[in-house]
Enzyme design. Structure first.
Site, short mmCIF file in Angstrom:
data_model
loop_
_atom_site.label_atom_id
_atom_site.label_comp_id
_atom_site.label_asym_id
_atom_site.label_seq_id
_atom_site.Cartn_x
_atom_site.Cartn_y
_atom_site.Cartn_z
N LYS A 1 -7.75 -1.65 -5.53
CA LYS A 1 -7.36 -1.84 -6.93
C LYS A 1 -7.31 -3.33 -7.29
O LYS A 1 -7.83 -3.74 -8.31
CB LYS A 1 -5.96 -1.24 -7.20
CG LYS A 1 -5.86 0.25 -6.94
CD LYS A 1 -4.47 0.77 -7.26
CE LYS A 1 -3.37 0.20 -6.37
NZ LYS A 1 -3.49 0.56 -4.94
N ARG B 1 3.19 3.78 -11.22
CA ARG B 1 3.11 4.44 -9.92
C ARG B 1 3.89 5.75 -9.92
O ARG B 1 3.92 6.42 -8.90
CB ARG B 1 3.67 3.52 -8.85
CG ARG B 1 2.60 2.78 -8.04
CD ARG B 1 3.32 1.97 -7.00
NE ARG B 1 2.53 1.57 -5.89
CZ ARG B 1 1.99 0.37 -5.73
NH1 ARG B 1 2.11 -0.54 -6.66
NH2 ARG B 1 1.33 0.07 -4.63
N ARG C 1 -6.33 -6.40 6.07
CA ARG C 1 -6.07 -7.20 4.86
C ARG C 1 -5.26 -8.44 5.22
O ARG C 1 -4.30 -8.38 6.00
CB ARG C 1 -5.31 -6.36 3.84
CG ARG C 1 -4.84 -7.18 2.65
CD ARG C 1 -4.60 -6.37 1.41
NE ARG C 1 -3.49 -5.46 1.52
CZ ARG C 1 -3.12 -4.63 0.54
NH1 ARG C 1 -3.80 -4.61 -0.60
NH2 ARG C 1 -2.11 -3.82 0.70
N ARG D 1 0.65 -8.73 5.42
CA ARG D 1 1.89 -8.36 4.72
C ARG D 1 2.74 -7.45 5.60
O ARG D 1 2.22 -6.59 6.28
CB ARG D 1 1.54 -7.64 3.41
CG ARG D 1 1.17 -8.57 2.29
CD ARG D 1 0.53 -7.87 1.11
NE ARG D 1 1.14 -6.62 0.72
CZ ARG D 1 0.68 -5.86 -0.27
NH1 ARG D 1 -0.38 -6.24 -0.98
NH2 ARG D 1 1.27 -4.72 -0.57
N ARG E 1 3.70 4.58 2.93
CA ARG E 1 3.19 4.26 1.60
C ARG E 1 2.19 5.32 1.15
O ARG E 1 2.12 5.66 -0.03
CB ARG E 1 2.56 2.86 1.59
CG ARG E 1 3.60 1.78 1.81
CD ARG E 1 2.98 0.43 2.00
NE ARG E 1 2.38 -0.07 0.78
CZ ARG E 1 1.50 -1.05 0.74
NH1 ARG E 1 1.10 -1.63 1.85
NH2 ARG E 1 1.01 -1.46 -0.41
P1 ADP Z 1 -5.06 -2.44 -3.30
O1 ADP Z 1 -4.88 -3.48 -4.37
O2 ADP Z 1 -5.55 -1.12 -3.83
O3 ADP Z 1 -3.84 -2.28 -2.42
P2 ADP Z 1 -6.93 -4.39 -2.12
O4 ADP Z 1 -7.82 -4.72 -3.29
O5 ADP Z 1 -5.95 -5.43 -1.71
O6 ADP Z 1 -6.23 -2.95 -2.34
O7 ADP Z 1 -7.89 -4.01 -0.89
C1 ADP Z 1 -7.34 -3.65 0.39
C2 ADP Z 1 -8.16 -4.32 1.50
O8 ADP Z 1 -9.46 -3.73 1.57
C3 ADP Z 1 -8.38 -5.82 1.29
O9 ADP Z 1 -8.33 -6.48 2.53
C4 ADP Z 1 -9.75 -5.91 0.64
O10 ADP Z 1 -10.39 -7.14 0.94
C5 ADP Z 1 -10.48 -4.72 1.29
N1 ADP Z 1 -11.42 -4.05 0.39
C6 ADP Z 1 -11.31 -3.88 -0.96
N2 ADP Z 1 -12.37 -3.19 -1.46
C7 ADP Z 1 -13.16 -2.89 -0.38
C8 ADP Z 1 -14.41 -2.17 -0.22
N3 ADP Z 1 -15.04 -1.61 -1.26
N4 ADP Z 1 -14.91 -2.08 1.04
C9 ADP Z 1 -14.25 -2.63 2.09
N5 ADP Z 1 -13.09 -3.30 2.02
C10 ADP Z 1 -12.54 -3.44 0.79
P1 AMP Z 2 1.14 -3.44 -4.09
O1 AMP Z 2 0.97 -4.90 -3.99
O2 AMP Z 2 0.65 -2.88 -5.43
O3 AMP Z 2 0.55 -2.69 -2.92
O4 AMP Z 2 2.72 -3.14 -4.09
C1 AMP Z 2 3.51 -3.46 -2.96
C2 AMP Z 2 4.86 -2.76 -3.05
O5 AMP Z 2 5.56 -3.22 -4.23
C3 AMP Z 2 4.81 -1.24 -3.20
O6 AMP Z 2 4.68 -0.58 -1.94
C4 AMP Z 2 6.18 -0.97 -3.84
O7 AMP Z 2 7.24 -1.06 -2.92
C5 AMP Z 2 6.32 -2.16 -4.81
N1 AMP Z 2 5.74 -1.84 -6.13
C6 AMP Z 2 4.65 -2.43 -6.73
N2 AMP Z 2 4.40 -1.87 -7.92
C7 AMP Z 2 5.34 -0.90 -8.10
C8 AMP Z 2 5.60 0.06 -9.11
N3 AMP Z 2 4.85 0.16 -10.22
N4 AMP Z 2 6.67 0.91 -8.93
C9 AMP Z 2 7.44 0.83 -7.85
N5 AMP Z 2 7.24 -0.01 -6.84
C10 AMP Z 2 6.20 -0.88 -6.95
#
Ligand code: ADP
Ligand code: AMP
Length: 213
Positions: free
Chosen positions: A13, A88, A127, A160, A171
């Protein structure tokens, strides 16, 4: 253009939201980034949020909704935004919907980045995040130029705490129970679009651009 990114944690995302923000000139708003910035700065909100985040749980709706509504009221959001990680839960979506309806406005697209659970744990372990500027990398798919250092701001990259495998499983459970119902919520509103998130990130983006035009 008002866009919501849906999908499991680690579906990509944030990666796609940053590309959308750049191409369409709208701010990228990540509630996770806002919480992490608060944790880093030691604010009261940060301390409260950390208790939940470290366990892979959602931060309570009351806290989350307030920071999001304050953020989207900013001047830079008047032409739209891309929300990453919000809503969420159904109550969060309802509050956002009500706030937009009161302004005679609505969400234009909810994009579901679809990635099966099997792929997620692997992705999250790879990541690496910059807690200073919010950039994300992947040790295999998107490595930084210099190992462990952010290309954009030169700060140290970290795994993280909530990307450790045991927390990722929590999660994912939370995602299926509390967030996945939003797919039906936005389908009913006629704005849901799904893309395959398992392909290369450039191809995921191409599919999104096809939808957004
Ligand atoms: P989210 O915001 O949904 O938690 P991220 O955008 O941070 O996810 O992506 C999670 C991990 O996967 C990151 O390390 C990112 O670089 C990697 N990633 C994102 N999109 C892809 C893809 N299409 N293929 C492989 N790895 C990806
Ligand atoms: P993210 O960076 O989007 O993966 O979010 C990391 C963590 O932040 C999540 O696992 C939740 O604990 C908290 N968080 C982020 N966005 C929300 C939301 N909209 N509602 C509740 N918790 C959130």
């Amino acid at each position: 253009m008002k866009i919501i990114m849906l999908g499991a944690p680690g579906a990509g995302k944030g990666t796609q939201a940053k590309m959308i923000a750049e191409k369409y000139g709208v701010p990228h708003i990540s509630t996770g980034d806002i919480f992490r910035a608060n944790i880093k700065n030691g604010t009261e909100l940060g301390m409260e949020a950390k208790k939940y985040m470290d366990q892979g749980l959602l931060v309570p709706d009351e806290l989350t909704v307030k920071i999001l509504l304050d953020r989207v009221a900013n001047e830079d959001c008047k032409n739209g935004y891309v929300l990453d990680g919000f809503p969420r839960t159904i109550p969060q979506a309802e509050v956002l919907d009500k706030a937009l309806t009161e302004l005679g406005d609505k969400i234009d697209y909810a994009i579901d980045v679809d990635v099966p659970d099997e792929n997620i744990v692997k992705r999250m372990g790879g990541r690496r995040a910059c807690l200073s500027c919010g950039a994300t990398y992947h040790i295999e798919h998107v490595p930084p130029k210099s190992e462990g250092i952010c290309d954009k701001c030169g700060q140290e990259l970290v795994l993280r705490d909530d990307d450790k495998p045991e927390t990722v499983k929590n999660r994912l459970n939370v995602y299926h129970e509390q967030t996945q119902p939003l797919i039906e919520f936005y389908t009913k509103k006629g704005v849901l679009k799904a893309v395959d998130g398992t392909v290369d990130m450039k191809d995921v983006f191409a599919a999104i651009v096809e939808i957004l035009g």
